[in-house]
Design a protein around this motif. Sequence first.
Motif, short mmCIF file in Angstrom:
data_model
loop_
_atom_site.label_atom_id
_atom_site.label_comp_id
_atom_site.label_asym_id
_atom_site.label_seq_id
_atom_site.Cartn_x
_atom_site.Cartn_y
_atom_site.Cartn_z
N MET A 1 0.82 -1.21 0.00
CA MET A 1 0.00 0.00 0.00
C MET A 1 0.86 1.27 0.00
N ASN A 2 2.04 1.19 -0.60
CA ASN A 2 2.86 2.37 -0.80
C ASN A 2 3.64 2.24 -2.10
N CYS A 3 4.56 3.15 -2.33
CA CYS A 3 5.27 3.20 -3.61
C CYS A 3 6.37 2.16 -3.76
N LEU A 4 6.57 1.33 -2.74
CA LEU A 4 7.56 0.27 -2.81
C LEU A 4 6.88 -1.08 -2.74
N GLY A 5 7.42 -2.04 -3.48
CA GLY A 5 6.89 -3.39 -3.42
C GLY A 5 7.43 -4.12 -2.21
N PRO A 6 7.01 -5.37 -1.98
CA PRO A 6 7.46 -6.15 -0.83
C PRO A 6 8.97 -6.40 -0.84
N ASP A 7 9.59 -6.27 -2.00
CA ASP A 7 11.04 -6.47 -2.10
C ASP A 7 11.81 -5.17 -1.86
N GLY A 8 11.11 -4.08 -1.54
CA GLY A 8 11.76 -2.81 -1.26
C GLY A 8 12.10 -1.98 -2.48
N ARG A 9 11.76 -2.46 -3.66
CA ARG A 9 12.03 -1.72 -4.89
C ARG A 9 10.79 -0.95 -5.31
#
Length: 73
Positions: free
Chosen positions: A48-56
């Motif tokens: 729910m933000n501008c980063l995916g679960p992998d931090g990218r």
Amino acid sequence: MSPATAGGRGAAARPCRCLRWKGMYVEAEPDPLVPNTSAGLYWCIHTMNCLGPDGRVAEPAACSARRGCFEDG
């Protein structure tokens, strides 16, 4: 407007189905006279933000099958 064209980018591989952008929630025909203001306003439904679960970063060019969190669909 599709995510491949939402940021003014050319058509690329299909992005992840978990990528969201403001244009998905507007039911109107695109107006070629109005500049695209949704460029860069994407988020991942996993985080729910501008980063995916992998931090990218979550954006059409980055959210592809090359990422482990990618969901086709």
